[in-house]
Design a protein around this motif. Structure first.
Motif, PDB file in Angstrom:
ATOM      1  N   UNK A 192      -8.863   1.895 -41.666  1.00 55.98           N
ATOM      2  CA  UNK A 192      -7.456   1.643 -41.338  1.00 55.98           C
ATOM      3  C   UNK A 192      -7.363   1.468 -39.827  1.00 55.98           C
ATOM      4  N   UNK A 193      -7.300   0.206 -39.358  1.00 57.44           N
ATOM      5  CA  UNK A 193      -7.160  -0.049 -37.926  1.00 57.44           C
ATOM      6  C   UNK A 193      -5.737   0.249 -37.488  1.00 57.44           C
ATOM      7  N   UNK A 194      -5.608   1.112 -36.479  1.00 51.86           N
ATOM      8  CA  UNK A 194      -4.288   1.485 -35.969  1.00 51.86           C
ATOM      9  C   UNK A 194      -4.338   1.516 -34.448  1.00 51.86           C
ATOM     10  N   UNK A 195      -4.400   0.322 -33.804  1.00 55.19           N
ATOM     11  CA  UNK A 195      -4.500   0.280 -32.345  1.00 55.19           C
ATOM     12  C   UNK A 195      -3.171   0.599 -31.677  1.00 55.19           C
ATOM     13  N   UNK A 196      -3.258   0.941 -30.400  1.00 52.89           N
ATOM     14  CA  UNK A 196      -2.059   1.177 -29.616  1.00 52.89           C
ATOM     15  C   UNK A 196      -2.173   2.433 -28.773  1.00 52.89           C
ATOM     16  N   UNK A 197      -1.691   2.331 -27.529  1.00 51.67           N
ATOM     17  CA  UNK A 197      -1.651   3.491 -26.662  1.00 51.67           C
ATOM     18  C   UNK A 197      -3.009   4.051 -26.319  1.00 51.67           C
ATOM     19  N   UNK A 198      -4.023   3.190 -26.239  1.00 49.56           N
ATOM     20  CA  UNK A 198      -5.390   3.641 -25.942  1.00 49.56           C
ATOM     21  C   UNK A 198      -5.840   4.715 -26.920  1.00 49.56           C
ATOM     22  N   UNK A 199      -5.606   4.475 -28.185  1.00 48.92           N
ATOM     23  CA  UNK A 199      -6.007   5.296 -29.336  1.00 48.92           C
ATOM     24  C   UNK A 199      -4.992   6.359 -29.719  1.00 48.92           C
ATOM     25  N   UNK A 200      -3.900   6.500 -28.972  1.00 50.01           N
ATOM     26  CA  UNK A 200      -2.916   7.539 -29.268  1.00 50.01           C
ATOM     27  C   UNK A 200      -2.235   7.287 -30.615  1.00 50.01           C
ATOM     28  N   UNK A 201      -1.903   6.031 -30.903  1.00 54.42           N
ATOM     29  CA  UNK A 201      -1.200   5.712 -32.153  1.00 54.42           C
ATOM     30  C   UNK A 201      -2.029   6.148 -33.355  1.00 54.42           C
ATOM     31  N   UNK A 202      -3.284   5.750 -33.368  1.00 50.92           N
ATOM     32  CA  UNK A 202      -4.137   6.094 -34.506  1.00 50.92           C
ATOM     33  C   UNK A 202      -4.431   7.576 -34.598  1.00 50.92           C
ATOM     34  N   UNK A 203      -4.703   8.229 -33.464  1.00 48.37           N
ATOM     35  CA  UNK A 203      -5.032   9.652 -33.508  1.00 48.37           C
ATOM     36  C   UNK A 203      -3.807  10.501 -33.818  1.00 48.37           C
ATOM     37  N   UNK A 204      -2.620   9.990 -33.517  1.00 47.85           N
ATOM     38  CA  UNK A 204      -1.405  10.691 -33.935  1.00 47.85           C
ATOM     39  C   UNK A 204      -1.304  10.683 -35.455  1.00 47.85           C
ATOM     40  N   UNK A 205      -1.705   9.570 -36.074  1.00 49.71           N
ATOM     41  CA  UNK A 205      -1.715   9.508 -37.539  1.00 49.71           C
ATOM     42  C   UNK A 205      -2.650  10.565 -38.117  1.00 49.71           C
ATOM     43  N   UNK A 206      -3.821  10.699 -37.483  1.00 51.81           N
ATOM     44  CA  UNK A 206      -4.787  11.684 -37.958  1.00 51.81           C
ATOM     45  C   UNK A 206      -4.228  13.087 -37.810  1.00 51.81           C
ATOM     46  N   UNK A 207      -3.697  13.392 -36.633  1.00 51.93           N
ATOM     47  CA  UNK A 207      -3.196  14.743 -36.356  1.00 51.93           C
ATOM     48  C   UNK A 207      -2.060  15.146 -37.281  1.00 51.93           C
ATOM     49  N   UNK A 208      -1.217  14.184 -37.659  1.00 55.69           N
ATOM     50  CA  UNK A 208      -0.039  14.499 -38.476  1.00 55.69           C
ATOM     51  C   UNK A 208      -0.299  14.359 -39.982  1.00 55.69           C
ATOM     52  N   UNK A 209      -1.522  14.002 -40.353  1.00 57.12           N
ATOM     53  CA  UNK A 209      -1.827  13.833 -41.771  1.00 57.12           C
ATOM     54  C   UNK A 209      -2.067  15.182 -42.443  1.00 57.12           C
ATOM     55  N   UNK A 249     -11.631   8.686 -24.736  1.00 56.83           N
ATOM     56  CA  UNK A 249     -10.348   8.259 -24.174  1.00 56.83           C
ATOM     57  C   UNK A 249      -9.219   9.207 -24.567  1.00 56.83           C
ATOM     58  N   UNK A 250      -9.240   9.708 -25.796  1.00 55.19           N
ATOM     59  CA  UNK A 250      -8.168  10.616 -26.203  1.00 55.19           C
ATOM     60  C   UNK A 250      -8.316  11.954 -25.486  1.00 55.19           C
ATOM     61  N   UNK A 251      -9.558  12.368 -25.188  1.00 50.69           N
ATOM     62  CA  UNK A 251      -9.762  13.585 -24.397  1.00 50.69           C
ATOM     63  C   UNK A 251      -9.155  13.421 -23.010  1.00 50.69           C
ATOM     64  N   UNK A 252      -9.335  12.239 -22.422  1.00 55.53           N
ATOM     65  CA  UNK A 252      -8.784  11.984 -21.098  1.00 55.53           C
ATOM     66  C   UNK A 252      -7.265  12.020 -21.117  1.00 55.53           C
ATOM     67  N   UNK A 253      -6.672  11.397 -22.122  1.00 57.14           N
ATOM     68  CA  UNK A 253      -5.212  11.365 -22.191  1.00 57.14           C
ATOM     69  C   UNK A 253      -4.634  12.755 -22.443  1.00 57.14           C
ATOM     70  N   UNK A 254      -5.334  13.554 -23.252  1.00 52.56           N
ATOM     71  CA  UNK A 254      -4.879  14.925 -23.458  1.00 52.56           C
ATOM     72  C   UNK A 254      -5.015  15.735 -22.177  1.00 52.56           C
ATOM     73  N   UNK A 255      -6.091  15.496 -21.417  1.00 52.37           N
ATOM     74  CA  UNK A 255      -6.275  16.188 -20.143  1.00 52.37           C
ATOM     75  C   UNK A 255      -5.172  15.826 -19.156  1.00 52.37           C
ATOM     76  N   UNK A 256      -4.703  14.576 -19.230  1.00 46.63           N
ATOM     77  CA  UNK A 256      -3.681  14.115 -18.283  1.00 46.63           C
ATOM     78  C   UNK A 256      -2.326  14.772 -18.509  1.00 46.63           C
ATOM     79  N   UNK A 257      -2.103  15.271 -19.732  1.00 46.50           N
ATOM     80  CA  UNK A 257      -0.802  15.855 -20.054  1.00 46.50           C
ATOM     81  C   UNK A 257       0.284  14.827 -20.285  1.00 46.50           C
TER      82      UNK A 257
END
Length: 324
Positions: A64-81, A94-102
């Motif tokens: 299931x390709x879910x691009x957007x937000x440098x992987x945020x869109x797809x990983x949000x789907x995973x987290x909320x599933x 990349x998601x580690x970096x974005x989480x580190x950024x706050x």
């Protein structure tokens, strides 16, 4: 090994037996694997290569390709599933970096990170028609352009590739124009079309273009030369320190929503690790210039923490996570 907790150690024999039964029965249907990047990119290629290997191990994946937000869109789907193991994702550093950024609401505790699928040494590349044939020529042009050199990456600000571009510019001694793309395929199309000067991408996204001469690698961001490119220098050899704040590496790894049953996490983790370590996948890794060691458990969790701390230090010292 996966999800080993004090509660699990103290579990009653009946619960352990139930967990074993769950692991043996899971999965009873297809598992949705979210690829948080566009089709045709490096992560998508990895995921589809894993499909038949996982099917042979009783785990049938639907991509299931879910691009957007440098992987945020797809990983949000995973987290909320629902944390039942039937929705997983191929996350990246990349998601580690974005989480580190706050700058996003997702946190590490939203995920169960299970096993590393790949470690991708990043490359600096220019068009095969470029006048810059080596890193020294690129460095001279970078300074001559005085802030006008464009660097494209797969992702937006705050991702690993962006962090590398900032560290590179710092080492080369000039500013630059940052161009973020939703995936490697788009960045490749633009550099080959003459719209940008250079890109920072993975070997598995660019190997075919390197082989046919339409892209030219100038250096690797890895700490040592790559077996697939023995003549390609590192930035360190040119006196440019790419790791002044600690280890930073581009990884792709299996991640699920937090709270999955330990038996399900173990089943998924072992299936993926086994697939990664097959001769077929190892040959694919060697052919495409990435490493695939199947790192898992506490060692993998520790590495994720170290990489995230290093990226946060880069952000705090060089303003990587600042807007603009």
């Amino acid at each position: 090994m996966y999800q080993a907790t004090r509660r699990g150690i103290l579990a009653a024999p009946a619960l352990l037996a139930a967990g074993g039964a769950l692991a043996q029965s899971f999965p009873t249907r297809e598992v949705r694997m979210v690829i948080p990047w566009a089709a045709g990119g490096g992560t998508d290629i990895l995921g589809r290569r894993l499909q038949p290997l996982l099917a042979a191990r009783g785990v049938h994946l639907v991509v299931d390709n879910a691009p957007g937000g440098s992987s945020v869109v797809g990983m949000q789907r995973v987290a909320s599933s629902r944390p039942d193991g039937y929705t997983i994702g191929l996350a990246s550093t990349s998601i580690l970096a974005l989480m580190a950024s706050g700058t996003i609401s997702l946190r590490n505790e939203n995920f169960d990170n299970l096993v590393r699928v790949s470690e991708d040494p990043m490359l600096l590349l220019v068009s095969g028609n470029s006048p810059w044939r080596d890193l020294e020529a690129y460095r001279a042009a970078f300074r001559d352009k005085a802030g006008a050199m464009s660097v494209g990456v797969a992702g937006t600000r705050g991702t690993v590739s962006h962090i590398f571009s900032v560290l590179m510019a710092r080492g080369l001694g000039a500013d630059y124009v940052f161009s973020g793309y939703p995936g490697g395929a788009r960045a490749i199309a633009d550099i080959m079309g003459g719209h940008i000067d250079s890109v920072i991408l993975k070997p598995n996204e660019t190997m075919s273009q390197i082989r046919d001469g339409s892209l030219r690698p100038l250096a690797t961001f890895a700490p040592r030369r790559l077996a697939q490119f023995p003549d390609l220098p590192t930035f360190g050899e040119a006196g440019i320190d790419m790791f002044p704040y600690g280890p930073i590496t581009q990884m792709t790894y299996l991640s699920g929503p937090s709270g999955m049953p330990a038996a399900v996490s173990a089943r998924l983790g072992e299936a993926f690790r086994s697939a990664v370590l097959t001769p077929e996948f190892q040959a694919f890794a060697a052919e495409n210039g990435f490493l695939a060691d199947g790192l898992a458990g506490e060692d993998f969790a520790k590495l994720c923490d170290e990489v995230q701390r290093a990226m946060l230090a880069v952000g705090n010292n060089l303003g990587v996570f600042s807007a603009g």
